[in-house]
Design a protein around this motif. Structure first.
Motif, PDB file in Angstrom:
ATOM      1  N   LEU A  37       6.555   1.395   4.466  1.00 33.67           N
ATOM      2  CA  LEU A  37       5.978   2.566   3.833  1.00 33.67           C
ATOM      3  C   LEU A  37       6.369   2.387   2.189  1.00 33.67           C
ATOM      4  O   LEU A  37       5.723   2.791   1.316  1.00 33.67           O
ATOM      5  CB  LEU A  37       6.626   3.788   4.201  1.00 33.67           C
ATOM      6  CG  LEU A  37       6.373   4.605   5.587  1.00 33.67           C
ATOM      7  CD1 LEU A  37       6.902   5.539   6.146  1.00 33.67           C
ATOM      8  CD2 LEU A  37       4.760   4.724   5.485  1.00 33.67           C
ATOM      9  N   ASP A  41       4.019   2.102  -0.810  1.00 37.92           N
ATOM     10  CA  ASP A  41       4.001   2.924  -1.905  1.00 37.92           C
ATOM     11  C   ASP A  41       3.960   2.150  -3.141  1.00 37.92           C
ATOM     12  O   ASP A  41       3.504   2.464  -4.186  1.00 37.92           O
ATOM     13  CB  ASP A  41       5.421   4.021  -1.684  1.00 37.92           C
ATOM     14  CG  ASP A  41       5.372   4.944  -2.864  1.00 37.92           C
ATOM     15  OD1 ASP A  41       4.222   5.427  -3.279  1.00 37.92           O
ATOM     16  OD2 ASP A  41       6.360   5.324  -3.383  1.00 37.92           O
ATOM     17  N   THR A  82      -4.858   9.801   3.505  1.00 36.55           N
ATOM     18  CA  THR A  82      -3.931  10.591   3.434  1.00 36.55           C
ATOM     19  C   THR A  82      -4.611  12.154   3.730  1.00 36.55           C
ATOM     20  O   THR A  82      -3.956  13.136   3.997  1.00 36.55           O
ATOM     21  CB  THR A  82      -3.053  10.831   2.039  1.00 36.55           C
ATOM     22  OG1 THR A  82      -4.005  10.962   1.108  1.00 36.55           O
ATOM     23  CG2 THR A  82      -2.194   9.547   1.944  1.00 36.55           C
TER      24      THR A  82
END
Length: 83
Positions: A37, A41, A82
């Motif tokens: 993650l 990011d 998302t």
């Protein structure tokens, strides 16, 4: 504000990756997911935030047509994932 998000995001994600890499006891499956993650990011910050800030500040796209389409694709994929 964009600069703060950019710097904190890069430093924070780099520290997460470095902590898991240096400490052998932190090399668990869960922490590998967290590192994954952090890397995702990191890539969003580099490929989406940086060009958008440059475009917002200068109101001119300097990076060519191909990169314009690529950045737009990345930003659209991020939104669809998302959402």
């Amino acid at each position: 504000m964009h600069a703060v998000v950019f710097v904190v995001g890069l430093v924070g994600n780099a520290l997460v990756c470095a902590a898991v890499r240096r400490n052998h006891s932190m090399r668990t499956v869960t922490n590998y997911f967290i590192v994954n993650l952090a890397v995702a990011d990191f890539m969003v910050i580099l490929f989406c935030l940086a060009p958008t800030v440059a475009w917002d500040v200068t109101e001119t796209w300097f990076m060519g047509t191909a990169l314009c389409k690529i950045v737009l694709y990345f930003q659209l994929e991020e939104f669809l994932i998302t959402d």
